[in-house]
Every structure is written in structure tokens, then in C-alpha cells.
Design an enzyme around this catalytic site. Structure first.
Site, PDB file in Angstrom:
ATOM      1  N   GLN A  36      -4.511  -5.306   7.306  1.00  0.00           N
ATOM      2  CA  GLN A  36      -5.566  -6.257   6.956  1.00  0.00           C
ATOM      3  C   GLN A  36      -5.437  -7.533   7.784  1.00  0.00           C
ATOM      4  OE1 GLN A  36      -7.990  -5.420   4.862  1.00  0.00           O
ATOM      5  NE2 GLN A  36      -7.077  -3.568   4.044  1.00  0.00           N
ATOM      6  N   ASP A  82       3.371  -4.479   7.924  1.00  0.00           N
ATOM      7  CA  ASP A  82       2.107  -3.757   7.833  1.00  0.00           C
ATOM      8  C   ASP A  82       0.978  -4.766   8.021  1.00  0.00           C
ATOM      9  OD1 ASP A  82      -0.202  -2.478   7.100  1.00  0.00           O
ATOM     10  OD2 ASP A  82       0.419  -2.013   5.048  1.00  0.00           O
ATOM     11  N   CYS A  98      -4.720   2.558  -3.596  1.00  0.00           N
ATOM     12  CA  CYS A  98      -3.452   3.059  -3.046  1.00  0.00           C
ATOM     13  C   CYS A  98      -2.309   2.078  -3.305  1.00  0.00           C
ATOM     14  CB  CYS A  98      -3.547   3.340  -1.549  1.00  0.00           C
ATOM     15  SG  CYS A  98      -4.725   4.621  -1.138  1.00  0.00           S
ATOM     16  N   LYS A 108     -10.639  -0.773  10.735  1.00  0.00           N
ATOM     17  CA  LYS A 108     -10.934  -1.970   9.932  1.00  0.00           C
ATOM     18  C   LYS A 108     -11.258  -3.159  10.835  1.00  0.00           C
ATOM     19  CE  LYS A 108      -7.573  -0.458   6.463  1.00  0.00           C
ATOM     20  NZ  LYS A 108      -8.260   0.229   5.392  1.00  0.00           N
ATOM     21  N   HIS A 153       0.869  -1.180   0.000  1.00  0.00           N
ATOM     22  CA  HIS A 153       0.000   0.000   0.000  1.00  0.00           C
ATOM     23  C   HIS A 153       0.909   1.235   0.000  1.00  0.00           C
ATOM     24  CE1 HIS A 153      -2.881   2.908   1.761  1.00  0.00           C
ATOM     25  NE2 HIS A 153      -3.838   2.062   1.457  1.00  0.00           N
TER      26      HIS A 153
END
Lengths: 139, 405
Positions: free
Chosen positions: B202, B199, B363, B225, B122
Site C-alpha cells: 500500500q 511489505d 486477509c 495497486k 496481511h
């Protein structure tokens, strides 16, 4: 100002359409019928800013008739249909007529304004803004 | 607790909304998830019954609010498997967590040092490292993505060297759904003495996380999220790394003492939390973690993937349908294109049927470039999505394919 024949005819076409599905189909068809710009013209300078999808607009001036001719394209079907509508409204008119022309009531009458997401309509507004600027510069 | 999707849906007031006279099918969870009553009420209750600024308060509500805020830190630590609450720095989101890691490590970078990222990152895990390229002369290297959406692990191995100072990779791709084998990669990164940043934006929502077992130095997550509020996320850092990391916000709370001549700093994590923190948002995140933790992550994963495959099976009947991202190990993200149609058109038509999906570049411009596409439409499934919604997606995409053909 009386509406030009081509605009009235476009309004008449839409008047026969029912729900959003039929309107979208018709907009998409208008986009399909609009001649695509050659790739050579799909350059940064011709890109309309503020559209989520890519929109290109080019302008030429016919000095004999004192009219501005617009051509446009988009990589998205629905937006390309909207480009076709905007060209019906503005292309091949005098700069003065263009500056006097308000597209919003026409889009409302087409039943499209409410179907456009804010981002999309911003793109449309950007396109119209660019056309108006070109016309003002010729006054 | 058992897993019953209708019971879960009943806890999300927004899911009973109508969009364009159709029941909402919210399939944009990878962008942001909806909030259960447990989170909504936690925020309301905190604001309605006990609120004050946190830390160093000498009155009852300041103490209560501080307990709730620090309690949320403990919940995040437990959720991520961090050894201690002090390993958790609250941030505005995963983007700020990644920016803090990049900024805070900048002083360890010299011109020519290499930072390894991947083509599926991203922008929030690319741009902060570009800052180090621009400002420190770091060299960015991108691990290629294979055609099926997997990371090219052989390429990654061959890119690692003594020049590698930082490796920053996504755990689960927001476009492809690919789950990268972080625990396998970690020892390779350690072997060259580099810092490993992950990261987990998600991943934290779709699988159990244990940062110690994963062997990472930093792990970034976001709250919104994970069915929590916006404006709150976290950076996990192991104790050694949090000592090396420099703060990028200065102000109150993060200091020990301030003099005209110099400053001494508070200990981590407070050293990285200048000013009044997002108190309510952090407490809301704690409530979201409490709520989410009542479910077995295996049940959630199984349910989400059942919805994913139900949608995918139906979509494969459409001639123009092309799945983007088919890694063997992936989460419930379904990116696709219809040949000859723009993803924006697809999304706009689906919206008319009450189906919310995202369309665009998500993104991830380098990934789009790698895949040779301009954009994708993306349905991303969460805990409350149903097989019926998967069927509505299929029906809607069939309509769109018909309109746009």
C-alpha cells in the site's frame, strides 16, 4: 406442482414491491422476523460452506408427518432474509416434495436472482444444495 | 505537473462506466486500482509493434523487448530509490515477493530463532513465515496493535533480541491505513543483527519511497495497486541480502551453467527470475510508474486525504458509524462498521448505488481477532477519487444504516 400457500403468499407480498430498495427492505425485514439460532447451534458442523458471510442450517425430521424441518441463520441481514425465503420454500415438506422443488424460478419471480452477487448466490446455492442432499438421503 | 482530478479521471476510460444505472464510484483502490490509458496503450503498443522473448535474443524485436523489460526494472529501481536496477527482482506481485524473501531466507533459520511480525499484517506477510515455523521451527512473535490502530512500538523494542533473525512489517496497513515509522524501526532491527523485510504494497502507492533512506533489507511492492497491470510486482533487496537469498524457482534464465553433477547460478536479480518472465506486465508497470511519476506525491497525498476526511466528516454524523483505525499518521483507507449491521450488507447496498467498496476480513484475520470484530467495510481512495464521490459514499452509507437499523 401447485405452489404451497405460504410460497404463493410470499410471491404476492413481493408483487406489490417496486424498486430494489423496497425489495431489499422487505428481504431484510423477513430476516429480522426469522427466529435466530441459539449460539450453541452456530457451530462449524452447521455452517454452510461457500457463503461469504456466515450461514448456519440445521435439519430435523418429523417421522409422523414425514417432513423435514429446517432452521437457519446468518450474521448478515440480507443473507438472513434469503435464508428466511429458502426456509419458506423448503421447510416442513416431505423429502420427495423437496427434491422436486426448484427454487430458482421462485427466486426469479421474487426479483432477487439478479440482485444477488455471484458469491452471494453461490452461498444460496450451497444452502439449497445442502437441503436437497438432506432430502435425498431420506428418500 | 499540476494536479487536476478531472483531467486525471479523463485518462481512465473505466471511470465513465455506469453500475446499476449509477455512475461508478470506485472506492476499492486498496484491493486493486484502475488503469490509465498510458498503461493500456503501453501494453497494446508493445504487443502490436514489438514483442519477443527477452534476453539472449539475436534478433531486433528480442533486443527491443529486452530493452523495454530491463527499462521497466530501471524505472522500478528509481521509483523505490534503489541504488541499482540489479536490486530489483520482478515477481508476480507483493505476495510472491514476500514468499521469495521467506523461502530464500529459510536456510538462515534454526529451530528457536524468532521472526517478528505484527498483528496488522496481511496474510501474505504471515503465512510465508508460518512455513518457516512449520518447517524450520522458527518462533513467530506478533507486535501488538494499539486501540487507535498504531503499532505498539515499545512492545516491538522489547521483543527484539539476539534471538530475532527476521522482522517483517507492513509499511501501510491495508485495513487501518496506519503508516508505520519504518525508518525509525530500521536501526532497532539492525542493532540486533536481524534482517528487515517491509511489505510496501500500500505504501508504494501513497507516499514517496526511498528504500535506502528507510534502511530496509527487503521491500515488497505490487503493480496492480499502482495503476499498473496484475501479475507483476517487485522485491527490492540490498546487494548483500540478494547474495544470501536462495532462489525458489529453478529453470531457464536463472542459471549460468547446468551440468549433470551440479548447477552454477546467474547473478541477482536474474537468479530469481526463472523461466519467461511476465514481460508485458513488467513493461506495463514501467508505464504506470512513468505515468504516476508526473505527479508530485505530496499533491496526490493531499488530494487523497482531502477526499478521505470529507467522507469521514460526513460518516461521523451516522450514529451507528464506527471508524476502524484512527492513527495520527495514516493514508486514505477508511475502514468502518455500522453497529448491528454486517459489512457485507453495507457493501451490497452501496453497490446498488454504484459505489464499489470492499467488505470482509481483508486477509487480516489476526487483526480482526485483535480488534474483536468479524469484518469491516472499507472505502479506499486513490488519485482519481473526488469529493463528490466521498459525498455519495456518505449518502449511500446513510441509506444502508437506515435499511439495516
Amino acid at each position: 406442482m401447485d405452489l404451497a400457500e405460504n410460497i404463493q403468499s410470499m410471491l404476492d407480498d413481493f408483487a406489490f414491491l417496486g424498486d430494489w430498495e423496497e425489495r431489499y427492505m422487505h428481504v431484510i425485514d423477513m430476516g429480522k422476523q426469522l427466529e435466530s439460532l441459539p449460539d450453541a447451534l452456530k457451530v462449524e458442523a452447521n455452517k454452510v460452506k461457500g457463503c461469504v458471510s456466515q450461514v448456519w442450517l440445521i435439519t430435523s425430521y418429523d417421522a409422523d408427518k414425514n417432513t423435514l424441518i429446517f432452521k437457519g441463520d446468518s450474521d448478515a441481514h440480507i443473507v438472513k432474509g434469503l435464508v428466511a425465503i429458502v426456509l419458506e420454500i423448503y421447510s416442513q415438506r416431505s423429502p420427495l416434495d423437496i427434491t422436486k422443488m426448484d427454487a430458482e424460478p421462485i427466486l426469479n419471480q421474487l426479483g432477487l436472482a439478479e440482485h444477488l452477487s455471484p458469491q452471494r448466490s453461490n452461498g444460496l446455492r450451497a444452502m439449497i444444495g445442502r437441503i436437497q442432499a438432506e432430502a435425498s438421503a431420506r428418500l | 505537473m499540476g494536479f487536476n482530478v478531472e483531467d486525471i479521471r479523463a485518462q481512465f476510460p473505466i471511470l465513465s462506466r455506469k453500475i446499476n444505472d449509477k455512475p461508478l464510484a470506485y472506492l476499492d483502490n486498496a484491493a486493486s486500482a484502475q488503469k490509465p490509458l498510458a498503461v493500456i496503450n503501453a501494453l497494446k503498443d508493445q504487443m502490436g509493434t514489438s514483442f519477443a522473448n527477452v534476453h539472449r535474443g539475436l534478433h531486433t524485436m528480442a533486443n527491443e523487448t529486452t530493452e523495454a523489460y530491463e527499462g521497466a526494472r530501471t524505472k522500478v529501481a528509481k521509483f523505490l530509490g534503489a541504488p541499482k536496477p540489479d536490486n530489483i527482482v520482478f515477481t508476480r506481485g507483493a505476495t510472491e515477493a514476500l514468499n521469495l524473501a521467506a523461502y530464500g531466507l529459510a536456510h538462515t533459520i534454526e529451530a528457536g530463532d524468532e521472526i517478528i511480525l505484527s498483528q496488522m499484517e496481511h496474510h501474505s506477510n504471515i503465512v510465508p513465515w508460518h512455513f518457516l515455523r512449520e518447517r524450520k521451527g522458527a518462533v513467530l512473535k506478533f507486535v501488538p496493535v494499539l486501540d487507535n490502530g498504531e503499532l505498539d512500538l515499545d512492545a516491538l523494542k522489547s521483543m527484539l533480541s539476539s534471538k530475532t533473525k527476521i522482522v517483517s512489517l507492513v509499511h501501510m496497513s491495508n485495513v487501518l491505513g496506519t503508516i508505520n515509522p519504518i525508518a525509525d524501526i530500521a536501526p532497532w532491527v539492525k542493532a540486533v543483527g536481524a534482517v528487515f523485510v517491509v511489505d510496501g504494497t500500500q505504501a508504494a502507492v501513497h507516499m514517496p519511497i526511498n528504500v535506502v533512506d528507510l534502511g530496509v533489507d527487503f521491500f515488497c511492492m505490487t503493480g496492480h495497486k499502482l495503476y499498473g497491470p496484475t501479475g507483476i510486482g517487485a522485491l527490492y533487496g540490498n546487494a548483500e541480502m540478494l547474495e544470501i537469498l536462495l532462489p525458489f524457482n529453478g529453470g531457464g534464465e536463472m542459471i549460468e551453467d547446468v551440468f549433470e553433477s551440479h548447477v552454477t547460478y546467474n547473478d541477482p536479480p536474474h537468479k530469481f527470475e526463472a523461466g519467461t518472465p511476465p514481460i508485458l506486465e513488467a513493461i506495463g508497470l514501467g508505464a504506470a510508474i512513468d505515468w504516476y511519476s508526473q505527479f508530485d506525491p505530496k499533491d496526490v497525498h493531499q488530494h487523497e486525504m482531502a477526499v478521505y476526511y470529507h467522507a469521514l466528516d460526513g460518516l461521523r454524523d451516522i450514529n451507528s458509524f464506527k471508524l476502524i483505525g484512527d492513527a495520527p499518521n495514516k493514508g486514505s483507507v477508511l475502514s468502518f462498521n455500522l453497529e448491528g449491521a454486517h459489512a457485507h450488507d453495507v457493501a451490497q447496498i452501496l453497490d446498488k448505488y454504484g459505489i464499489a467498496v470492499r467488505a470482509g476480513q481483508h486477509c487480516t484475520q489476526p487483526l480482526m481477532t485483535r480488534l474483536g470484530i468479524h469484518s469491516t467495510a472499507r472505502a479506499s481512495f486513490g488519485i482519481y477519487n473526488t469529493l463528490d464521490e466521498a459525498e455519495r459514499l456518505v449518502a449511500g452509507v446513510k441509506k444502508a444504516a437506515h435499511f439495516l437499523s
